[in-house]
Enzyme design. Structure first.
Site, PDB file in Angstrom:
ATOM      1  N   HIS A  20      44.294  44.129  38.044  1.00 16.29           N
ATOM      2  CA  HIS A  20      42.989  43.207  37.797  1.00 16.29           C
ATOM      3  C   HIS A  20      43.432  41.759  37.657  1.00 16.29           C
ATOM      4  O   HIS A  20      44.194  41.654  36.686  1.00 16.29           O
ATOM      5  CB  HIS A  20      42.127  43.786  36.769  1.00 16.29           C
ATOM      6  CG  HIS A  20      40.674  43.481  37.154  1.00 16.29           C
ATOM      7  ND1 HIS A  20      39.784  44.204  37.917  1.00 16.29           N
ATOM      8  CD2 HIS A  20      40.048  41.976  37.301  1.00 16.29           C
ATOM      9  CE1 HIS A  20      38.453  43.616  38.044  1.00 16.29           C
ATOM     10  NE2 HIS A  20      38.847  42.319  37.856  1.00 16.29           N
ATOM     11  N   ASP A  78      28.147  46.325  34.428  1.00 14.91           N
ATOM     12  CA  ASP A  78      28.962  45.296  34.930  1.00 14.91           C
ATOM     13  C   ASP A  78      28.554  44.704  36.083  1.00 14.91           C
ATOM     14  O   ASP A  78      28.606  43.358  36.417  1.00 14.91           O
ATOM     15  CB  ASP A  78      30.436  45.435  34.990  1.00 14.91           C
ATOM     16  CG  ASP A  78      31.392  44.492  35.436  1.00 14.91           C
ATOM     17  OD1 ASP A  78      31.311  43.241  35.004  1.00 14.91           O
ATOM     18  OD2 ASP A  78      32.001  44.400  36.634  1.00 14.91           O
ATOM     19  N   ARG A  98      26.171  36.358  35.733  1.00 12.32           N
ATOM     20  CA  ARG A  98      27.042  35.372  35.161  1.00 12.32           C
ATOM     21  C   ARG A  98      27.440  34.346  36.336  1.00 12.32           C
ATOM     22  O   ARG A  98      27.386  33.203  35.887  1.00 12.32           O
ATOM     23  CB  ARG A  98      28.306  35.917  34.538  1.00 12.32           C
ATOM     24  CG  ARG A  98      27.906  36.773  33.392  1.00 12.32           C
ATOM     25  CD  ARG A  98      29.007  37.756  32.989  1.00 12.32           C
ATOM     26  NE  ARG A  98      30.081  36.967  32.836  1.00 12.32           N
ATOM     27  CZ  ARG A  98      31.563  37.288  33.099  1.00 12.32           C
ATOM     28  NH1 ARG A  98      31.594  38.573  33.718  1.00 12.32           N
ATOM     29  NH2 ARG A  98      32.514  36.636  32.938  1.00 12.32           N
ATOM     30  N   SER A 129      33.975  42.843  31.121  1.00 13.99           N
ATOM     31  CA  SER A 129      33.761  43.045  32.510  1.00 13.99           C
ATOM     32  C   SER A 129      34.829  43.665  33.142  1.00 13.99           C
ATOM     33  O   SER A 129      34.719  44.908  33.733  1.00 13.99           O
ATOM     34  CB  SER A 129      33.398  41.607  33.219  1.00 13.99           C
ATOM     35  OG  SER A 129      33.547  41.665  34.582  1.00 13.99           O
ATOM     36  N   LYS A 163      35.647  48.297  33.963  1.00 18.83           N
ATOM     37  CA  LYS A 163      35.852  48.906  35.366  1.00 18.83           C
ATOM     38  C   LYS A 163      37.182  49.610  35.256  1.00 18.83           C
ATOM     39  O   LYS A 163      37.380  50.719  35.732  1.00 18.83           O
ATOM     40  CB  LYS A 163      36.297  47.682  36.436  1.00 18.83           C
ATOM     41  CG  LYS A 163      34.768  46.984  36.777  1.00 18.83           C
ATOM     42  CD  LYS A 163      35.256  45.820  37.973  1.00 18.83           C
ATOM     43  CE  LYS A 163      35.643  44.514  37.508  1.00 18.83           C
ATOM     44  NZ  LYS A 163      34.407  43.639  37.152  1.00 18.83           N
TER      45      LYS A 163
HETATM   46  N1  URA Z   1      36.818  39.386  36.815  1.00 21.30           N
HETATM   47  C1  URA Z   1      36.048  40.406  36.616  1.00 21.30           C
HETATM   48  O1  URA Z   1      36.093  41.630  36.903  1.00 21.30           O
HETATM   49  N2  URA Z   1      35.208  39.927  35.643  1.00 21.30           N
HETATM   50  C2  URA Z   1      35.172  38.714  35.068  1.00 21.30           C
HETATM   51  O2  URA Z   1      34.170  38.420  34.246  1.00 21.30           O
HETATM   52  C3  URA Z   1      36.143  37.648  35.431  1.00 21.30           C
HETATM   53  C4  URA Z   1      36.927  38.003  36.552  1.00 21.30           C
END
Ligand code: URA
Length: 455
Positions: free
Chosen positions: A101, A180, A187, A202, A206
């Site tokens: 990520h 999320d 957001r 967030s 995931k």
């Molecule tokens: N990537 C994400 O999944 N969430 C965030 O808040 C910022 C970047």
């Protein structure tokens, strides 16, 4: 008091209770209270079930962005994002599965490159990804440039696809991380993106839902990162690594430079083309260095005996023999794309083009990434409101990076568009470039590696 006479009345009463709860929670948090796990889960669940309006949730999130969260609150928020969602059972997949990520940036096409490369090396990759956030691009929006490709893979199809194809990239699923999904979109349009606890919860929520055997986080630092300051970016990295550990995940991280756009393409279809070029063997400076580092970490995170050199050799091999590119096509077809369309790169293209030229000869000393990201946004590559339609062909193609020598009148960047405030976009891109009379060296793209000891 009149009796409750219909389901609508019942719903209104529930909404009032939920609203009172989130307002109370916002007020207490602002006054310095520590929220308990039940309260945090209650607010998130109420929002998921539409029991509180966007503006009350935005105020709650903004308060968290200002006050921060204790470790226990952060764990509770992360867990709350997954409440009501399932999680994957990766035990049916042969061998270890890896996930990655990025915190997001400008011209960051890393996912579209590293996932097929690592999968082509024989390590399955399950990746849940997001839409554009603020001025940064989102993999999901980029993927929608590919006609027919499903960006949401039902949970029940993820494991079979990992077994048959070797990789899955899917949107953050309401089935896995309902909290999320809804707060991420809110957001994006309410200025609550750039917060260490909100980003950490967030992202890690995931990862908790996917539960891969290895996880690599790419945290950006510099002007085009959500968290610009290096010390705060290090804090975000450490926060996420600790949070991952609290959920029993094995994670490593790379801190990477975002003081200029990572790759030359900024915009959805432009970035897909860029990713395909890399998968066909083009080593785009900056972008490729980071992709190679992330791939090495991903491979080594699930194979402790693999050396850095061996990992590099595997990565180079799958690029050189075409198997990384073939993996991308096979995966895209499995998710609904038409192979012929993809191979011919029939992707959205904007009708108009503008160029920005160098005002004088010299060396490029700065390419300010936020200005470039915001220019893309104005051209339609990102969104300023929830439901703004994207123009997948729009964006900016940078022709030079920091350190390049340019002559007066050379093209610094091209803008592609169908609509939008092109004058402001062009001014932004022109102002993003600084050309000086001294050669400069760009900072290395890979700034620091975390948690790689023992890999
Ligand atoms: N990537 C994400 O999944 N969430 C965030 O808040 C910022 C970047």
């Amino acid at each position: 008091m009149s009796p409750v006479s219909s389901s609508r009345d019942v719903r209104e009463i529930k909404d009032t209770v939920a609203s009172a709860r989130v307002i109370d929670s916002t007020n207490r948090k602002r006054a310095g209270a520590v929220l308990d796990a039940e309260e945090i889960a209650g607010v998130v669940t109420d929002f998921v079930h539409d029991r509180i309006p966007d503006y009350q949730m935005a105020a709650w999130l903004a308060t968290i962005a200002c006050t921060g969260l204790s470790t226990a609150e952060l764990v509770a928020l992360t867990r709350a994002y997954t409440v009501g969602g399932g999680h994957l059972d990766l035990s049916e997949v042969d061998g270890a599965v890896v996930d990655k990520h990025s915190t997001g940036g400008v011209g960051d096409t890393t996912t579209l490159i590293v996932v097929p490369v690592v999968a082509a090396c024989g390590v399955p990759v399950a990746k849940m990804t997001g839409r554009a956030l603020g001025f940064t691009g989102g993999t999901l929006d980029k993927l929608e440039s590919i006609k027919g490709l499903r960006t949401s893979v039902p949970v029940g199809e993820i494991v079979p696809m990992l077994k048959s194809v070797g990789m899955v990239i899917t949107g953050q699923s309401a089935d896995l991380t309902p909290g999320d999904g809804v707060t991420y979109a809110l957001r994006d349009v309410t200025g609550t993106v750039e917060s260490i606890p909100l980003i950490a919860a967030s992202i890690i929520s995931k990862k908790v839902a996917v539960r891969a055997d290895g996880l690599v986080l790419d945290v950006k630092t510099g002007a085009g990162a959500l968290i610009q300051d290096r010390d705060r970016a290090v804090r975000l990295t450490e926060t996420m690594l600790d949070l991952a550990r609290a959920f029993g995940l094995s994670a490593r991280a790379v801190l990477s430079d975002m003081s200029q756009p990572l790759g030359p393409a900024v915009g959805n279809a432009l970035e897909i083309r860029q990713a395909l070029a890399v998968l066909r063997g083009e080593r785009i400076p900056g972008l490729w260095e980071l992709c190679a580092a992330v791939c090495r970490l991903m491979l080594r995170s699930v194979d402790p005996l693999l050396t850095d050199e061996q990992a590099t050799a595997r990565i180079e091999r799958v690029l050189d023999d075409g198997s990384a590119y073939e993996m991308f096509v096979r995966w895209a077809v499995a998710q609904g794309a038409d192979a012929a369309v993809l191979e011919a790169e029939r992707l959205p293209t904007a009708a108009h083009r503008l160029v920005v030229r160098a005002p004088e000869s010299g060396w490029v000393t700065r390419v300010e990434p936020r200005a470039v990201g915001n220019a893309g946004l104005l051209l339609g590559a990102g969104r300023l409101t929830y439901d703004a339609p994207l123009d997948h062909g729009a964006g900016v193609l940078l022709r030079h990076r920091v350190g390049d020598r340019v002559g007066k009148g050379d093209v610094l960047a091209e803008l592609f568009y169908d609509r939008g405030d092109t004058d402001t976009a062009r001014t932004l891109v022109a102002s993003a470039f600084q050309v000086g009379d001294r050669a400069v060296t760009a900072p290395p793209v890979v700034r620091q590696i975390f948690g790689a000891e023992g890999v």
